[in-house]
Scaffold this active site. Structure first.
Site, PDB file in Angstrom:
ATOM      1  N   GLN A  19     -71.795  -5.674 -63.621  1.00  0.00           N
ATOM      2  CA  GLN A  19     -71.155  -6.051 -62.363  1.00  0.00           C
ATOM      3  C   GLN A  19     -69.790  -6.721 -62.527  1.00  0.00           C
ATOM      4  O   GLN A  19     -68.904  -6.513 -61.712  1.00  0.00           O
ATOM      5  CB  GLN A  19     -72.092  -6.980 -61.586  1.00  0.00           C
ATOM      6  CG  GLN A  19     -71.648  -7.281 -60.176  1.00  0.00           C
ATOM      7  CD  GLN A  19     -72.812  -7.722 -59.323  1.00  0.00           C
ATOM      8  OE1 GLN A  19     -73.588  -6.902 -58.848  1.00  0.00           O
ATOM      9  NE2 GLN A  19     -72.956  -9.014 -59.139  1.00  0.00           N
ATOM     10  N   GLU A  59     -64.522  -8.711 -55.224  1.00  0.00           N
ATOM     11  CA  GLU A  59     -64.010  -9.975 -55.751  1.00  0.00           C
ATOM     12  C   GLU A  59     -62.590  -9.854 -56.303  1.00  0.00           C
ATOM     13  O   GLU A  59     -62.110 -10.727 -57.026  1.00  0.00           O
ATOM     14  CB  GLU A  59     -64.972 -10.518 -56.807  1.00  0.00           C
ATOM     15  CG  GLU A  59     -66.326 -10.832 -56.191  1.00  0.00           C
ATOM     16  CD  GLU A  59     -67.326 -11.436 -57.158  1.00  0.00           C
ATOM     17  OE1 GLU A  59     -66.997 -11.582 -58.351  1.00  0.00           O
ATOM     18  OE2 GLU A  59     -68.434 -11.768 -56.710  1.00  0.00           O
ATOM     19  N   ASP A 100     -71.052 -10.537 -66.363  1.00  0.00           N
ATOM     20  CA  ASP A 100     -72.179 -10.752 -65.456  1.00  0.00           C
ATOM     21  C   ASP A 100     -72.851  -9.401 -65.313  1.00  0.00           C
ATOM     22  O   ASP A 100     -72.334  -8.501 -64.651  1.00  0.00           O
ATOM     23  CB  ASP A 100     -71.718 -11.272 -64.091  1.00  0.00           C
ATOM     24  CG  ASP A 100     -72.872 -11.358 -63.089  1.00  0.00           C
ATOM     25  OD1 ASP A 100     -74.041 -11.171 -63.493  1.00  0.00           O
ATOM     26  OD2 ASP A 100     -72.610 -11.613 -61.897  1.00  0.00           O
ATOM     27  N   GLU A 120     -74.036 -13.518 -68.155  1.00  0.00           N
ATOM     28  CA  GLU A 120     -74.819 -13.965 -67.002  1.00  0.00           C
ATOM     29  C   GLU A 120     -75.838 -12.898 -66.615  1.00  0.00           C
ATOM     30  O   GLU A 120     -75.530 -11.705 -66.646  1.00  0.00           O
ATOM     31  CB  GLU A 120     -73.855 -14.229 -65.842  1.00  0.00           C
ATOM     32  CG  GLU A 120     -74.502 -14.655 -64.541  1.00  0.00           C
ATOM     33  CD  GLU A 120     -73.474 -14.742 -63.416  1.00  0.00           C
ATOM     34  OE1 GLU A 120     -73.861 -14.517 -62.259  1.00  0.00           O
ATOM     35  OE2 GLU A 120     -72.288 -15.024 -63.705  1.00  0.00           O
ATOM     36  N   ASP A 150     -78.427 -16.815 -63.148  1.00  0.00           N
ATOM     37  CA  ASP A 150     -78.009 -16.802 -61.739  1.00  0.00           C
ATOM     38  C   ASP A 150     -79.205 -16.411 -60.882  1.00  0.00           C
ATOM     39  O   ASP A 150     -79.900 -17.262 -60.344  1.00  0.00           O
ATOM     40  CB  ASP A 150     -76.833 -15.836 -61.559  1.00  0.00           C
ATOM     41  CG  ASP A 150     -76.445 -15.639 -60.098  1.00  0.00           C
ATOM     42  OD1 ASP A 150     -76.834 -16.471 -59.256  1.00  0.00           O
ATOM     43  OD2 ASP A 150     -75.743 -14.649 -59.781  1.00  0.00           O
ATOM     44  N   LYS A 160     -74.554 -21.887 -57.133  1.00  0.00           N
ATOM     45  CA  LYS A 160     -74.091 -21.324 -55.867  1.00  0.00           C
ATOM     46  C   LYS A 160     -74.705 -22.138 -54.734  1.00  0.00           C
ATOM     47  O   LYS A 160     -75.926 -22.167 -54.582  1.00  0.00           O
ATOM     48  CB  LYS A 160     -74.518 -19.854 -55.743  1.00  0.00           C
ATOM     49  CG  LYS A 160     -73.820 -18.918 -56.724  1.00  0.00           C
ATOM     50  CD  LYS A 160     -74.405 -17.516 -56.627  1.00  0.00           C
ATOM     51  CE  LYS A 160     -73.612 -16.514 -57.460  1.00  0.00           C
ATOM     52  NZ  LYS A 160     -74.278 -15.188 -57.504  1.00  0.00           N
ATOM     53  N   ARG A 200     -69.386 -16.526 -53.930  1.00  0.00           N
ATOM     54  CA  ARG A 200     -70.198 -15.341 -53.681  1.00  0.00           C
ATOM     55  C   ARG A 200     -69.243 -14.184 -53.404  1.00  0.00           C
ATOM     56  O   ARG A 200     -68.063 -14.380 -53.137  1.00  0.00           O
ATOM     57  CB  ARG A 200     -71.128 -15.528 -52.466  1.00  0.00           C
ATOM     58  CG  ARG A 200     -72.148 -16.645 -52.564  1.00  0.00           C
ATOM     59  CD  ARG A 200     -73.035 -16.608 -53.797  1.00  0.00           C
ATOM     60  NE  ARG A 200     -73.872 -15.438 -53.985  1.00  0.00           N
ATOM     61  CZ  ARG A 200     -75.195 -15.393 -53.780  1.00  0.00           C
ATOM     62  NH1 ARG A 200     -75.834 -16.474 -53.347  1.00  0.00           N
ATOM     63  NH2 ARG A 200     -75.892 -14.307 -54.041  1.00  0.00           N
ATOM     64  N   SER A 201     -69.784 -12.967 -53.426  1.00  0.00           N
ATOM     65  CA  SER A 201     -68.913 -11.814 -53.183  1.00  0.00           C
ATOM     66  C   SER A 201     -68.427 -11.780 -51.736  1.00  0.00           C
ATOM     67  O   SER A 201     -67.350 -11.268 -51.446  1.00  0.00           O
ATOM     68  CB  SER A 201     -69.627 -10.512 -53.548  1.00  0.00           C
ATOM     69  OG  SER A 201     -70.883 -10.454 -52.927  1.00  0.00           O
ATOM     70  N   LYS A 253     -66.323 -19.676 -61.451  1.00  0.00           N
ATOM     71  CA  LYS A 253     -66.192 -18.246 -61.179  1.00  0.00           C
ATOM     72  C   LYS A 253     -65.732 -18.112 -59.742  1.00  0.00           C
ATOM     73  O   LYS A 253     -66.470 -18.480 -58.832  1.00  0.00           O
ATOM     74  CB  LYS A 253     -67.551 -17.550 -61.317  1.00  0.00           C
ATOM     75  CG  LYS A 253     -67.915 -17.117 -62.707  1.00  0.00           C
ATOM     76  CD  LYS A 253     -69.254 -16.396 -62.690  1.00  0.00           C
ATOM     77  CE  LYS A 253     -69.225 -15.143 -61.839  1.00  0.00           C
ATOM     78  NZ  LYS A 253     -70.505 -14.410 -61.859  1.00  0.00           N
TER      79      LYS A 253
END
EC number: 4.2.1.11
Length: 431
Positions: A167, A209, A246, A289, A316, A341, A370-371, A392
């Site tokens: 990802q 992102e 990730d 991740e 995560d 998060k 977050r995205s 991040k």
């Protein structure tokens, strides 16, 4: 006392064109805090619930009017007259009012927006920056650091419409002496990556992102083009810049196997860990991740055994910012880092508890967006105020990502030497 006199909730838009919850908390004396809840694409099954309306005739079912009504109704009524500086008490009231394990009655998006807005209002009432207020709430007043950015410059998986399975492919400017310098290094690599991709006839459109999202023959090819970009920018891979992945492996975990459909390979649990190990032997990857599915605890034990002494292994989907799950991981020696998060757990108090638990156990804590984001830059203050050491928040384009970087620039300007940038030391702080 910073008395709460008004709480307002509203529906606003996030960076993917979906609604999210924004809250305002007003105090006596005219102080106001405003915050918005983010939203994820690849989500852990044990995350706190993001309450959506489900009305397909409106925003394709993604409206958040129910959550907004909860802010303007029961949450508002419960918090009026309370002291905004008493963060743990406020969050405790909302958690008790919800009364569920995963906040599915009021919605984690409703509770979180109010929790963060209250913290901002309290900071304003105290006449101090948000990061300073967070440091006080964390029991670490005056202890700051600037985070090493993990810049997601090449997107795959759920964050992009391409054939790359992993990802996020990230660069970490570790030789920089300041955050400002690190940001410049990352931006130069980002622009050089665009040139590298264009020269190869590859797509330079960006994902959720802000990272590029080309179709590539393999995940290793993604690392190869990033290496080329780092060198084209005049930096040395492994010395000036390190790499992070990730995998978001839960997204391609099917029937007990890891299916990298983009390159036509299927791995067993241990086989995928061995595959990742081989990548770390070819490239200076210092952080991975979600290298396995959130339920594959046996596989995580193996991955930690073969990689944990050399690589930061970040949970995560595995830990979902939840102290109960993290404590189990610590007890079993699973991973050595947690991704933080806000909206996975749903309140500032619980977020700070997860960071403290991780640090006390010798795990690192990586603060994350977050995205689905907004212009809200609270995570920048969280990273500095807890001296987490890593953040991040995406690539070097899309204003929802850059807003966080710009806030970090402002904070560094304010704090100067009081907030050192420690580079690779932060990543090597794992126990």
């Amino acid at each position: 006392m910073a008395k709460i006199i008004k709480v307002i909730g509203r529906e606003i838009m996030d960076s993917r064109g979906n609604p999210t919850v924004e809250a305002e908390v007003h105090l006596e004396g005219g102080f106001v805090g405003m915050a918005a809840a983010p939203s994820g694409a690849s989500t852990g099954s044990r995350e706190a619930l993001e309450l959506r309306d489900g009305d397909k005739a409106r925003y394709l079912g993604k409206g958040v009017l129910k959550a907004v009504d909860n802010v303007n109704g029961p949450i508002r009524e419960a918090l009026l007259g309370k002291d905004a500086t008493a963060q743990a008490e406020l969050d405790g009231i909302m958690i008790a009012l919800d009364g569920t394990e995963n906040k599915d009655k009021l919605g984690a998006n409703a509770i979180l927006a109010v929790s963060l807005a209250a913290a901002k209002a309290a900071a304003a009432a105290k006449g101090i920056p948000l990061y300073a207020h967070i440091a006080e709430l964390n029991g670490t007043p005056g202890q700051y650091s600037m985070p090493v950015p993990m810049m997601n410059i090449l997107n795959g998986g759920e964050h992009a419409d391409n054939n790359v399975d992993i990802q996020e492919f990230m660069v970490q400017p570790v030789s920089a002496k300041s955050f400002r310098e690190a940001l410049r290094m990352g931006a130069e690599i980002f622009h050089n990556l665009k040139k590298v991709l264009k020269a190869k006839g590859l797509n330079t459109a960006v994902g959720d992102e802000g990272g590029f999202a080309p179709n590539l023959a393999s995940n290793a090819d993604a690392l190869a083009v990033i290496k080329e970009a780092v060198e084209a920018a005049g930096y040395k891979l492994g010395t000036d810049v390190t790499l992070a992945l990730d995998c978001a492996a839960s997204e391609f975990y099917k029937d007990g196997q890891y299916d990298l459909s983009g390159e036509g390979k299927v791995f067993s649990s241990n086989g995928f860990s061995d595959f990742l190990k081989s990548l770390t032997e070819q490239y200076p990857i210092v952080s991975i991740e979600d290298g396995l599915d959130e339920s594959d605890w046996e596989g995580w034990a193996y991955q930690t055994q073969i990689l944990g002494d050399k690589v930061q292994l970040v949970g995560d989907d595995l830990f979902v910012t939840n102290t109960k799950i993290l404590s189990r991981g610590i007890e079993q020696g699973i991973a050595n880092s947690i991704l933080i998060k806000f909206n996975q757990i749903g309140s500032l108090t619980e977020t700070l508890a997860a960071i403290r638990m991780a640090k006390e156990a010798g795990y690192t804590a990586v603060i994350s967006h977050r995205s689905g984001e907004t212009e809200d830059a609270t995570i920048a203050d969280l990273a500095v105020g807890t001296a987490a050491g890593q953040i991040k928040t995406g690539s070097l384009c899309r204003s929802d990502r850059v807003a966080k970087y710009n806030q970090l620039l402002r904070i560094e300007e304010q704090l100067g030497e009081k907030a050192p940038y420690r580079g690779l030391t932060e990543i090597n702080a794992k126990g």
